[in-house]
Design a protein around this motif. Structure first.
Motif, PDB file in Angstrom:
ATOM      1  N   PRO A   1       0.822  -1.239   0.000  1.00  0.00           N
ATOM      2  CA  PRO A   1       0.000   0.000   0.000  1.00  0.00           C
ATOM      3  C   PRO A   1       0.844   1.273   0.000  1.00  0.00           C
ATOM      4  O   PRO A   1       0.604   2.182  -0.800  1.00  0.00           O
ATOM      5  N   CYS A   2       1.839   1.296   0.901  1.00  0.00           N
ATOM      6  CA  CYS A   2       2.696   2.503   0.982  1.00  0.00           C
ATOM      7  C   CYS A   2       3.461   2.692  -0.323  1.00  0.00           C
ATOM      8  O   CYS A   2       3.619   3.812  -0.815  1.00  0.00           O
ATOM      9  N   TYR A   3       3.937   1.561  -0.879  1.00  0.00           N
ATOM     10  CA  TYR A   3       4.764   1.644  -2.093  1.00  0.00           C
ATOM     11  C   TYR A   3       3.942   2.140  -3.273  1.00  0.00           C
ATOM     12  O   TYR A   3       4.414   2.972  -4.062  1.00  0.00           O
ATOM     13  N   LEU A   4       2.702   1.666  -3.385  1.00  0.00           N
ATOM     14  CA  LEU A   4       1.840   2.129  -4.481  1.00  0.00           C
ATOM     15  C   LEU A   4       1.543   3.618  -4.338  1.00  0.00           C
ATOM     16  O   LEU A   4       1.548   4.378  -5.320  1.00  0.00           O
ATOM     17  N   PHE A   5       1.300   4.047  -3.104  1.00  0.00           N
ATOM     18  CA  PHE A   5       1.052   5.471  -2.843  1.00  0.00           C
ATOM     19  C   PHE A   5       2.275   6.301  -3.270  1.00  0.00           C
ATOM     20  O   PHE A   5       2.154   7.330  -3.921  1.00  0.00           O
ATOM     21  N   TYR A   6       3.462   5.797  -2.898  1.00  0.00           N
ATOM     22  CA  TYR A   6       4.716   6.490  -3.258  1.00  0.00           C
ATOM     23  C   TYR A   6       4.872   6.569  -4.779  1.00  0.00           C
ATOM     24  O   TYR A   6       5.173   7.636  -5.331  1.00  0.00           O
ATOM     25  N   LEU A   7       4.610   5.449  -5.470  1.00  0.00           N
ATOM     26  CA  LEU A   7       4.785   5.428  -6.928  1.00  0.00           C
ATOM     27  C   LEU A   7       3.799   6.356  -7.627  1.00  0.00           C
ATOM     28  O   LEU A   7       4.145   7.038  -8.592  1.00  0.00           O
ATOM     29  N   ARG A   8       2.571   6.392  -7.126  1.00  0.00           N
ATOM     30  CA  ARG A   8       1.560   7.249  -7.752  1.00  0.00           C
ATOM     31  C   ARG A   8       1.951   8.718  -7.689  1.00  0.00           C
ATOM     32  O   ARG A   8       1.660   9.500  -8.593  1.00  0.00           O
ATOM     33  N   HIS A   9       2.611   9.116  -6.596  1.00  0.00           N
ATOM     34  CA  HIS A   9       2.970  10.526  -6.419  1.00  0.00           C
ATOM     35  C   HIS A   9       4.372  10.823  -6.918  1.00  0.00           C
ATOM     36  O   HIS A   9       4.940  11.842  -6.605  1.00  0.00           O
ATOM     37  N   ARG A  10       4.950   9.904  -7.667  1.00  0.00           N
ATOM     38  CA  ARG A  10       6.327  10.130  -8.114  1.00  0.00           C
ATOM     39  C   ARG A  10       6.448   9.815  -9.604  1.00  0.00           C
ATOM     40  O   ARG A  10       7.396   9.188 -10.045  1.00  0.00           O
ATOM     41  N   HIS A  11       5.440  10.246 -10.357  1.00  0.00           N
ATOM     42  CA  HIS A  11       5.460   9.944 -11.790  1.00  0.00           C
ATOM     43  C   HIS A  11       6.512  10.799 -12.493  1.00  0.00           C
ATOM     44  O   HIS A  11       6.533  12.006 -12.370  1.00  0.00           O
ATOM     45  N   GLN A  12       7.411  10.128 -13.235  1.00  0.00           N
ATOM     46  CA  GLN A  12       8.487  10.883 -13.911  1.00  0.00           C
ATOM     47  C   GLN A  12       8.554  10.557 -15.400  1.00  0.00           C
ATOM     48  O   GLN A  12       9.615  10.658 -16.004  1.00  0.00           O
ATOM     49  N   GLY A  13       7.415  10.134 -15.976  1.00  0.00           N
ATOM     50  CA  GLY A  13       7.462   9.725 -17.378  1.00  0.00           C
ATOM     51  C   GLY A  13       7.797   8.242 -17.432  1.00  0.00           C
ATOM     52  O   GLY A  13       8.405   7.703 -16.516  1.00  0.00           O
ATOM     53  N   TYR A  14       7.396   7.538 -18.492  1.00  0.00           N
ATOM     54  CA  TYR A  14       7.620   6.089 -18.476  1.00  0.00           C
ATOM     55  C   TYR A  14       8.965   5.731 -19.098  1.00  0.00           C
ATOM     56  O   TYR A  14       9.552   6.479 -19.867  1.00  0.00           O
ATOM     57  N   ILE A  15       9.430   4.519 -18.709  1.00  0.00           N
ATOM     58  CA  ILE A  15      10.705   4.023 -19.249  1.00  0.00           C
ATOM     59  C   ILE A  15      10.379   3.078 -20.390  1.00  0.00           C
ATOM     60  O   ILE A  15       9.498   2.214 -20.277  1.00  0.00           O
ATOM     61  N   VAL A  16      11.072   3.241 -21.508  1.00  0.00           N
ATOM     62  CA  VAL A  16      10.833   2.380 -22.676  1.00  0.00           C
ATOM     63  C   VAL A  16      11.174   0.944 -22.293  1.00  0.00           C
ATOM     64  O   VAL A  16      12.121   0.691 -21.536  1.00  0.00           O
TER      65      VAL A  16
END
Length: 1502
Positions: free
Chosen positions: A87-102
Motif C-alpha cells: 500500500p505505501c509503495y503504491l502510494f509512493y509510486l503514484r505521487h512520483r510519476h516521472q514519465g515512463y521508461i521504454v
C-alpha cells in the motif's frame, strides 16, 4: 509420534530413526512432499505436528529447521514483506510519476523471470492436485504455500511493469524482496543436498528439480534488480553540465553511497576544481526521513554481547551458536550503519537548506531596511549574521533529534542495567541526576561568554571593515598605529573571554570523562556491597560496562547539544532582531496617481532620516512638470541629496504626500560601481542594444576611456570601481542612467567629480536642453552655477526648506539671497554664456579629442564605505562563458592602445589569459596541506605544550585500559562460598584509576586551552600587522571581502575550532590504539586480520581525506563572493531600489549561494560515504573479535572475552571519529594556511627608520623637488610619470592641472610614497624622502583627499585619533573649517557619534571635517586633492580664504577641477601624459595661449 527427525538422523545408523524414512527427508521450500510412495509423508504440517523442534534446530552440532517450518514460515516471509509494503509503495509510486521508461532488454528479462517464477509455483500447485487425484492427500500447506508464492510472484512481475510506467529506475522494495527470497531459500537449498547425500539418491527428482530452478530464478532476479533502468522517456532533460549522480543512482548505490566513489577517486588522483563539482539536485531535499531505530539496534548489539559472553562461559554449548551470534552482531551492525547514514544524509541536507534559507532571508531584508537601521547594524554585523549565525543553525540541526533520542537511549540503558544488576543501578542513576544541574550551570555560563564574545567579534569585524574601506586615508595621515591599537584592544578582550570559556570547557570535560566512570563505580560498588552473595562475573560486569558506554553517548551529547542550542538561540535572537527591524515603506511615494502634466510633486512634505532625529527636510512644496530640467542648489548640508532620497522613498516621511509617475534612474553623489565588466555596469541587467549602448558611452564621454582600458567594454572593473578614476566612475554611473531610458532622472551632483571641460561636455550632451535626455524629467543637484541659465527652473534650499524657487532669470530679478550670491561669484555670467554659445564646432571637436581617460588609481581609489565592497575572484557566474570567449578574442587580436596615459591602473597583458582582469582569482591551495602549516600552528601553541598534551592523553588511555583489565581480573576472581573476597580493595583501585583518567584529560584540556589562545593571539597579530603594512596596490587588487573573510571566518576557526578538534583527534587516536592492543592481547588470533583491515581502512582514509579537504577549500573560496556581493548590495541598495532591480540582485545572491552549496553538498555526501565504509571496517573488527573468541573459547576466560568485545563495540565510533577529525583538522588547518598566506604578503617600507630619522621640526622651509622622477603603479605596467623634474620653493602655492589621465593625483601619491619611485628622487628641504620612514614622512605632510572618509566613532577620534591636541585646538579648527555651528548644535559636541563612513554627515560636511584635520596638523606642506569638489561655491570661497590665511607660510599643492580656486596661485603646473607640459604663473600661461589657456577659456576665466 511427531515426525520431526533432525538432519543428523539421516546420517545416523540408528534403526529406530531409519524406520521413519519419508518424514525425515528434507522438504522442498515450495512443496512439502518429496516422496510419492507413502500417505504419511505429507502430514508433517497437519494438525498436531511441530513447526519448531529444538532438538533438531538447537541442541545439535548440525542444526536444521523442520520441514514444516521451511514450508510455511520461510516460504511466507518474503511474501508477507511484499504485501505489507505494497500500500505505501503504491502510494509512493503514484505521487512520483516521472514519465515512463521504454521497454528495455533489462525490463523484459526481469518480467520474464517473474513469469517463470509464477509458472514454477503453479506447476508445484498442480503437482499437489495431481497427488490428490491419484489418491495421496497432501496437507493444506502444500496447496497454500505454492498459491501464496505464485500470487506474490505475479504481484512482483506487475510491480516491475508499474515501476517502469512510473519512471522508477531502481526499486529498493523489490531488491529487498528478492534478497529475502534468496536468504530464505538458502536453508532448504542446504537441507536438500544433505538429504540426498544421506540417502545416496534423490528421492523425488521432480520437486528437487523445481526447487533448484526456483532458487536459480530468484538469484537471477536479485542480480538483475540491482541494475538500473535507462532514464524515463518523457522526463525533463537534465541540462546541467555535470548532474549529480545521486539522482540516477540505483537502490544499493544510494544505500551505500557508492555513487560518491567516482568523485572520491578523482579527488585522490588530482585536487578537485570547481568544474568537477556536481550541479545541485533539482528536488528540494528538506524532507526529513527519520526512520531510525538506533536505540533498537544498540539494544540488539548489547543483547548479542551478553549471549556471546554466556556462550564462552558454557563449555557444553554447540560451536555453531557462537558463530551465529558473531554473524548476528555483524548483520545488526551493518543494518544500523546503512539506516543511520541515510538518516544523517537527509538531516544534514536539511541543515544545509536551513543555512540557505537564512542567508536568503537576511539578504532580502538588507535590501529593504531603513537608513536608521542601516546605521545601527553595519555591513560587517550583517555579514556576521550570514556567516557565523546561519552556520550555527546548520551545525545544530543534525543533533536536534538527540533531544528525544538521548533520553530514550538513557531509559533503555537503565532498564537493561536494572535487569542485569537490580536496584543497585539506582545509585548510578541518582548520581547522573545530581550531575545534570552542574552541567546546566556550565552551559548557562558558556552561553553568557558566547553572547559577550559575539559582540566583541562584531565590533572587531566592523572596525576591520572600516579600516579596509579607508586604508588609503589611514596611510596618507599615518594613522595606522591608532587603529591598530583599537583592533588589538578589542582582540585582547576577546582572548580574555576565550581563555575563561576554555577553562570552563576543561572543567566540563573532567565532569564528562568522570561521569560514566563514577556511575559505573557507584553502581558496581553498590551491587557488591549490598549483598555478600552478589558475585560480579564477566557477564554482569561487561554487559554493564557496555550499557554504561551507551549511556555515555547521550550523557556526552546532551550537554554539548544544550550548549549548541544555547549558542543557536543567541544566533536566533540576533537574526530575529535584525529581521524585525523597520523596513522602508513602499507606499511612501505614490506612483499611480498624479496631477496631470507633472511627473514629480511633493505636498507639505516633512522628512527625517530616523524617527529619533529632527526632520532634515520640512514643509516642502515642489511640483516638477513633465520633461522639465530642474536644478537644486544650496549650501553644504542644506538637504539637497536628502531631497532626492525623499523622492526615492529612502527617507522616513513624517507628513505630506509624494507623487512620482514613471520609471526612475538615479545617479548618486558618490558613484556606485559593481565589480563586473564596464559593459555590465552600464547595462545594469538590461539586454544589450548596441546602438543605444554606443550612444550612452558617447554622450558620457566614455569612448576615449574604452580605448585605453585593456579590455575595452569588457574590462573588469575592480571592487568599488578601483581601477577607474573618480570622474570615470561618475561617468559610468551616468551612462547607466542614460542607458536605462527611464522617465525621471535624479542626478545628485554628477558633474563635481569631473574636470570643468568634461562637465560642460556632459551637460551639453546628456543633461542640458540639447542632450540625449531632453524631453525627460531631470532633477539635477549641482554646485556649478554656469549651467543654471539653461535649466527650466531652480530650487534653492536652505536649512532643509525651499527658500526660493523659480526660473534663473526670475530669481536674478527677485534680488534675493540667491541673486546676491550669484552676483558675487559670477559677475560676468551673461557675457560668459554668450561666448560659450558662439564657440565654433571646430573647438567643440577639439574638446572631444582631448577627453582622455582620467588618471586611474588616482584620487578615487580610496575604499570608501559607501561604495560597493565587492566581490571576487571567480568570474561572475553569469559571465563565465562570455569571459572565456572574450579571452579567446583577446588572444587572437591585439587590443588597440592609443594614449596609454591611463592603462597604468589595470593589469596588462602580462597574463595573456585575461588581460582585462584586475582582481586576480583567489588562490586555492592544492593537494595535501603542507606539514609546515601544522608546524606553524604547533609552534604558535608551543612545542612543549603539544608534547605534554599528547603524553597526557596517552596516560589517560593507559589508565582506562588498566581500569578495564582490573575489572576483568576482578570478574575472574575465584568465588568462595558464593562470595568474592577483597571487594573493597578492588573497588578502591578501580576508583583511583577512573579519577586519574579525568584529571589527566582535564590537565591536557587546560594546556590546550592556554596554547590555543596563545596561537589565536599570535596568528591574528601577525595577520593584522602585515595587513596594516601592506602597500596600497595590494588593497587595490584584493577585494575587501576576501581580506575580511580571513579576519572573520578563518580567525573564528583558529579561535574556536582547531583546539577542540586536536583534542578529539588525540582522543579517538588513543581509543583506536588501545582497542587494538586489548583485542590482540586477549585474542591473539585477531592479529591475522589487522593487516587487511588496516589496508582497507587506510585506502578509504586516503580517498576521503584528499577529496574532502579540497571540497572544504572550494567551499571556503566560494563563500567569499556571497559576502562580497552582499556588501556591494548593501552599499548600493538605494541605486538597486531606484532602478527596481531588487529581484535580480536576489537572484544573483541565490546563484552565489548555490555555487557554494555545490561544494557543501558533496562534502556532506563524502562524510556519509566514509561513514558507511569505516563502520564496515569497525563491524568487521567486532565480527572477527567475536569469531576468534568462539574459535579460541577453550583457552579464553569469560572476563577477557568481555573485555575485548566491549572494546570492539566502541572501535567503530573511534575509527570513524579518527578519520573524521583527521579530515576536519586538515580542512580547518586550511584557516591557518590562509591566515599565514596573508601574513606573509609583501609589505611597504618601514614606518620608522631608526638610523635615518629627519631632524625635529623638518620640513622647515617646505621646499619640494622632483629629480628625474618616474613611477608606475605596479611592475609590468606603463609609466605614469615620466622623468619629471621640477622645484617648488618653500611657501609657494602651486596648482596642478591637466586633462584627465595626465598623472595629477599620481604625483601627490608619490609625494606620500603611496607609490614608490621607479627611478629618480623626491627631496623635501634637501632630504631624500626615500631614506626616511613612511610615518616620519607622512606625519609631516598634510593632505585633504578628494574622497572624504570618516570612521565610525566620535568626531573627536576622527579629528585626532592619537589625542595629541587640546579641546581648544579642535574647536578652533572647527571654527576655521565652518563646522563650528553644526558641531555646537549637537548635544554631544565633539563626542558626536559619526556612523560608519560618516553617513550621518553630508559629503560636503565630511569634506570640511577633512579640512579641520589639516588645520589641526598644520604642517609646512599641504596637498589639496580636488578637496572642494563636493562643496557649494560659497563654502568653497570661505575654505579658500581659510587656506590662504591659515596656510600662509606653507607650501600648497592643489589638484584643481575648479580653475577659479588656483587663479591667484604663485604658479600652475600643467601635466600631460605624465610629463610637464607647462609650468609658470597663471598670467604668463594665459598669455602663452597653451593648454592652460584652453582650459581657462572653457571655464570662462580667460
Amino acid at each position: 509420534m511427531l515426525c520431526a527427525a533432525p538432519s543428523s538422523g539421516l546420517l545416523s545408523p540408528d534403526p529406530q530413526h531409519s524406520e521413519c524414512g519419508p518424514c525425515r527427508q528434507r522438504k522442498s521450500f515450495l512443496q512439502p512432499s518429496e516422496s510419492t510412495h507413502s500417505s504419511s509423508r505429507d502430514h508433517h504440517c497437519s494438525s498436531g505436528r511441530q513447526v519448531v523442534d529444538s532438538n533438531l534446530s538447537v541442541h545439535t552440532d548440525s542444526p536444521d529447521f523442520t520441514p514444516c517450518f521451511q514450508n510455511s514460515v520461510l516460504a511466507w516471509v518474503p511474501c508477507v514483506y511484499l504485501w505489507a509494503a505494497l500500500p505505501c509503495y503504491l502510494f509512493y509510486l503514484r505521487h512520483r510519476h516521472q514519465g515512463y521508461i521504454v521497454l528495455s532488454r533489462l525490463s523484459r528479462l526481469k518480467t520474464a523471470l517473474g513469469v517463470l517464477l509464477w509458472c514454477v509455483s503453479w506447476i508445484d500447485l498442480f503437482y499437489s492436485f495431481h497427488g490428490l487425484v491419484h489418491g495421496w492427500a497432501p496437507a493444506p500447506i502444500f496447496f497454500v504455500t505454492p498459491l501464496v508464492v505464485g500470487v506474490t510472484m505475479l504481484l512482483a512481475t506487475l510491480l516491475i511493469q508499474y515501476e517502469r510506467l512510473q519512471g522508477l529506475r531502481s526499486s529498493g522494495v523489490l531488491v529487498t524482496f528478492w534478497f529475502l527470497c534468496v536468504v530464505c531459500g538458502i536453508i532448504p537449498f542446504r537441507s536438500k543436498i544433505l538429504s540426498a547425500l544421506a540417502q545416496g539418491k534423490i528421492s523425488d527428482p521432480f520437486r528437487f528439480t523445481t526447487f533448484y530452478i526456483y532458487f536459480a530464478l530468484v538469484l537471477s532476479a536479485l542480480v538483475l534488480s540491482c541494475s538500473r533502468e535507462k532514464p524515463p522517456f518523457f522526463s525533463p532533460k537534465n541540462i546541467d553540465p555535470n548532474p549529480c549522480p545521486e539522482a540516477g543512482a540505483g537502490f544499493l548505490s544510494r544505500l551505500s553511497f557508492w555513487w560518491f566513489t567516482k568523485l572520491a577517486i578523482l579527488g585522490y588522483r588530482r585536487p578537485l576544481e570547481e568544474w568537477d563539482l556536481w550541479c545541485l539536485n533539482k528536488e528540494d531535499r528538506s524532507h526529513v526521513v527519520v526512520q531510525r531505530l538506533l536505540e533498537e539496534r544498540k539494544k540488539q548489539q548489547e543483547r548479542a554481547a551478553r549471549v556471546l559472553i554466556r556462550f564462552i562461559s558454557n563449555p557444553t554449548a554447540p560451536a555453531w551458536w557462537g558463530f551465529l551470534v558473531a554473524g548476528l552482531m555483524f548483520v545488526c551492525s551493518v543494518t544500523q550503519t546503512l539506516i543511520l547514514h541515510q538518516y544523517y544524509h537527509c538531516i544534514f541536507v536539511m541543515g544545509l537548506r536551513f543555512r540557505t534559507g537564512i542567508i536568503g532571508v537576511i539578504y532580502r531584508k538588507a535590501l529593504v531596511i531603513t537608513n536608521s537601521v542601516k546605521r545601527e547594524s553595519t555591513a560587517g554585523e550583517i555579514v556576521n549574521l550570514m556567516s557565523v549565525d546561519a552556520q550555527r543553525f546548520m551545525d545544530v540541526v543534525p543533533f536536534i533529534n538527540l533531544l528525544w533520542s538521548a533520553p530514550l537511549q538513557m531509559i533503555l540503558a537503565v532498564y537493561f542495567l536494572w535487569q542485569n544488576l537490580g536496584p543497585s543501578v539506582l545509585a548510578g542513576v541518582a548520581l547522573m541526576v545530581l550531575l545534570i544541574p552542574l552541567n546546566g550551570a556550565v552551559a548557562v555560563k558558556m552561553r553568557a561568554f558566547q553572547v559577550e564574545q559575539m559582540k566583541l567579534k562584531d565590533s572587531r569585524i566592523r572596525l576591520m571593515s572600516e579600516i579596509l574601506g579607508g586604508i588609503k586615508v589611514l596611510k596618507l595621515y599615518a594613522w595606522e598605529p591608532s587603529f591598530l591599537k583599537q583592533v588589538e584592544d578589542i582582540r585582547q578582550e576577546e582572548l580574555r573571554l576565550m581563555r575563561q570559556a576554555a577553562y570552563l570547557h576543561a572543567t566540563s570535560t573532567f565532569i564528562w570523562i568522570c561521569t560514566p566512570f563514577l556511575v559505573t563505580l557507584t553502581t558496581l560498588g553498590m551491587y557488591v556491597s549490598v549483598d555478600k552473595n552478589n558475585v560480579l562475573d564477566a557477564e554482569k560486569a561487561f554487559v554493564s560496562v557496555s550499557l554504561f558506554n551507551i549511556l555515555k553517548i547521550p550523557l556526552n551529547m546532551l550537554p554539548q547539544l544544550i550548549s549548541n542550542l544555547a549558542q543557536t538561540s543567541v544566533s536566533l535572537k540576533r537574526i530575529q532582531h535584525f529581521l524585525s527591524q523597520d523596513e522602508l515603506d513602499p507606499q511612501c511615494v505614490e506612483r499611480k496617481t498624479i496631477t496631470p502634466g507633472y511627473t514629480v510633486t511633493i505636498h507639505s512634505g516633512t522628512f527625517t532620516w530616523s524617527q529619533n532625529l529632527p526632520p532634515t527636510l520640512h514643509s516642502l512644496d515642489i511640483q516638477v512638470p513633465k520633461g522639465a530640467l530642474v536644478a537644486v542648489v544650496g549650501p553644504v548640508g542644506c538637504g539637497k541629496s536628502s531631497l532626492l532620497s525623499a523622492l526615492l522613498g529612502e527617507m522616513e516621511k513624517l507628513e505630506g504626500k509624494v507623487y512620482m509617475k514613471g520609471s526612475v534612474a538615479y545617479v548618486p553623489q558618490q558613484a556606485w560601481i559593481q565589480n563586473c565588466t564596464l559593459q555590465e555596469n552600464v547595462l545594469f541587467g538590461q539586454a544589450l542594444d548596441p546602438k543605444r549602448y554606443q550612444q550612452a558611452l558617447e554622450a558620457c564621454a566614455l569612448l576615449a576611456d574604452l580605448e585605453v582600458l585593456p579590455g575595452g567594454s569588457k574590462t573588469e572593473i575592480g571592487e568599488k570601481g578601483i581601477n577607474l578614476s573618480g570622474g570615470q566612475r561618475q561617468r559610468v554611473s551616468l551612462a547607466r542612467a542614460v542607458y536605462s531610458d527611464a522617465d525621471i532622472f535624479l542626478l545628485d551632483d554628477p558633474l563635481s567629480a569631473v574636470d570643468s571641460h568634461v562637465a560642460k561636455h556632459i551637460f551639453d550632451q546628456v543633461i542640458g536642453p540639447e542632450g540625449v535626455l531632453a524631453g525627460k524629467t531631470r532633477v539635477l543637484v549641482t554646485h556649478g552655477i554656469s549651467f543654471l541659465p539653461q535649466t527650466d527652473f531652480v530650487i534653492v534650499l536652505a536649512d532643509g526648506q525651499v527658500s526660493e524657487i523659480g526660473t534663473y532669470a526670475a530669481l536674478l530679478q527677485r534680488n534675493g539671497s540667491f541673486a546676491n550670491f550669484l552676483r558675487n561669484y559670477a559677475p560676468d555670467e551673461g557675457k560668459r554664456h554668450q561666448e560659450a554659445d558662439s564657440r565654433t564646432a571646430l573647438e567643440d571637436k577639439e574638446v572631444e579629442e582631448v577627453l582622455l581617460t582620467e588618471d586611474p588609481l588616482s584620487n578615487h581609489t580610496d575604499l570608501t564605505v559607501h561604495e560597493p565592497v565587492t566581490y571576487e575572484v571567480q568570474k561572475q557566474f553569469m559571465r563565465q562563458l562570455s569571459a572565456m570567449s572574450l579571452e579567446r578574442e583577446g588572444q587572437g587580436r591585439p587590443v588597440p592602445r592609443r594614449r596609454l596615459g591611463a592603462a597604468e591602473k589595470v593589469v596588462q597583458a602580462t597574463e595573456a589569459k585575461a588581460s582585462h582582469v584586475l582582481t586576480q582569482e583567489e588562490k586555492v591551495e592544492m593537494g595535501t596541506v603542507k606539514l609546515s602549516v601544522f608546524w606553524d600552528y604547533a609552534r604558535a601553541v608551543g612545542l612543549c605544550a603539544m608534547l605534554a598534551i599528547c603524553l597526557l592523553h596517552g596516560g589517560q588511555s593507559a589508565a582506562a585500559i588498566g581500569a578495564n583489565v582490573w575489572l576483568s581480573a576482578w570478574t575472574g576472581e575465584a568465588v568462595v562460598n558464593g562470595q568474592q573476597n577483597n571487594t573493597s580493595q578492588r573497588l578502591g583501585v578501580y576508583a583511583a584509576l577512573g579519577i586519574l583518567q579525568g584529571l589527566l584529560v582535564m590537565l591536557s584540556a587546560i594546556m590546550m586551552a592556554v596554547g590555543g589562545v596563545q596561537a589565536a593571539r599570535l596568528l591574528h597579530q601577525a595577520l593584522l600587522h602585515n595587513k596594516m603594512r601592506s602597500p596600497q596596490s595590494f588593497f587595490d587588487t584584493t577585494p575587501s571581502g576576501r581580506i575580511l573573510n580571513r579576519f572573520s571566518k578563518d580567525v573564528y576557526i583558529i579561535d574556536e575550532v582547531l583546539a577542540p578538534t586536536i583534542l578529539m583527534l588525540l582522543n579517538s587516536f588513543y581509543n583506536s590504539i588501545s582497542t587494538l592492543v586489548v583485542i590482540v592481547a586477549s585474542t591473539p588470533l585477531f592479529a591475522v586480520v589487522i593487516l587487511p583491515l588496516a589496508v582497507l581502512y587506510l585506502l578509504v582514509q586516503r580517498l576521503y581525506v584528499a577529496t574532502s579537504r579540497q571540497l572544504k577549500r572550494l567551499e571556503s573560496i566560494s563563500r567569499s563572493p556571497i559576502y562580497s556581493h552582499f556588501l556591494e548590495t548593501v552599499t548600493g541598495s538605494s541605486v538597486i531600489r531606484a532602478y527596481g532591480r531588487s529581484q535580480d540582485f536576489e537572484a544573483i545572491s541565490d546563484a552565489k549561494v548555490d555555487t557554494n552549496q555545490r561544494s557543501c553538498y558533496p562534502y556532506i555526501a563524502s562524510n556519509r560515504w566514509l561513514g558507511v565504509r569505516v563502520e564496515f571496517v569497525g563491524n568487521c573488527v567486532v565480527f572477527f573479535t567475536a569469531l576468534f573468541a568462539v574459535i579460541g573459547r577453550s583457552s579464553l576466560s569469560p572476563g577477557l572475552v568481555g573485555l575485548s568485545v566491549s572494546y570492539a563495540l566502541q572501535v567503530t565510533l573511534a575509527l570513524n571519529w579518527m578519520i573524521r577529525t583527521i579530515s576536519d583538522l586538515e580542512s580547518n588547518i586550511v584557516a591557518v594556511e590562509r591566515v599565514k598566506e596573508y601574513s606573509k604578503t609583501e609589505t611597504e617600507a618601514p614606518w620608522v627608520v631608526e638610523g635615518s630619522r629627519p631632524p625635529v621640526g623638518w620640513p622647515l622651509q617646505g621646499e619640494v623637488e622632483f629629480r628625474n622622477y618616474s613611477v608606475r603603479y605596479r611592475p609590468g605596467l606603463e609609466l605614469v610619470l615620466k622623468d619629471l623634474s621640477l622645484q617648488v620653493r618653500g611657501g609657494e602655492k602651486v596648482g596642478i592641472v591637466g586633462r584627465t589621465g595626465a598623472g595629477k593625483s599620481s604625483m601627490t601619491l608619490c609625494l606620500f610614497r603611496i607609490l614608490e619611485a621607479t627611478e629618480g628622487d623626491i627631496l623635501i628641504d634637501g632630504l631624500n624622502v626615500a631614506d626616511i620612514g613612511l610615518h616620519d614622512l607622512r606625519s609631516q605632510l598634510t593632505i585633504i583627499p578628494q574622497d572624504p572618509i570618516l570612521f565610525s566613532g566620535t568626531l573627536r577620534m576622527n579629528l585626532d585619533p592619537f589625542g595629541n591636541y587640546s579641546e581648544e585646538d579642535m574647536w578652533r579648527a572647527l571654527e576655521l573649517s565652518h563646522l563650528h555651528t553644526f558641531v555646537s548644535s549637537q548635544p554631544a559636541g565633539l563626542d558626536f557619534q559619526c556612523s560608519e563612513g560618516g553617513e550621518n554627515l553630508s559629503v560636503g560636511q565630511r569634506q570640511l571635517v577633512c579640512l579641520a584635520r589639516a588645520l589641526l596638523r598644520k604642517s609646512r606642506i599641504l596637498v589639496l586633492d580636488e578637496a572642494t569638489a563636493a562643496i557649494d561655491l560659497e563654502t568653497d570661497d570661505l575654505i579658500q580664504a581659510t587656506i590662504h590665511t591659515q596656510f600662509e607660510p606653507c607650501t600648497v599643492l592643489t589638484i584643481a577641477h575648479r580653475l577659479n580656486t588656483i587663479m591667484d596661485y604663485t604658479r600652475v603646473l600643467v601635466l600631460d601624459k605624465g610629463t610637464i607640459a607647462e609650468f609658470d604663473s597663471p598670467t604668463n600661461l594665459i598669455a602663452a595661449r597653451g593648454i592652460f589657456y584652453g582650459m581657462a577659456r572653457d571655464a570662462g576665466l580667460a
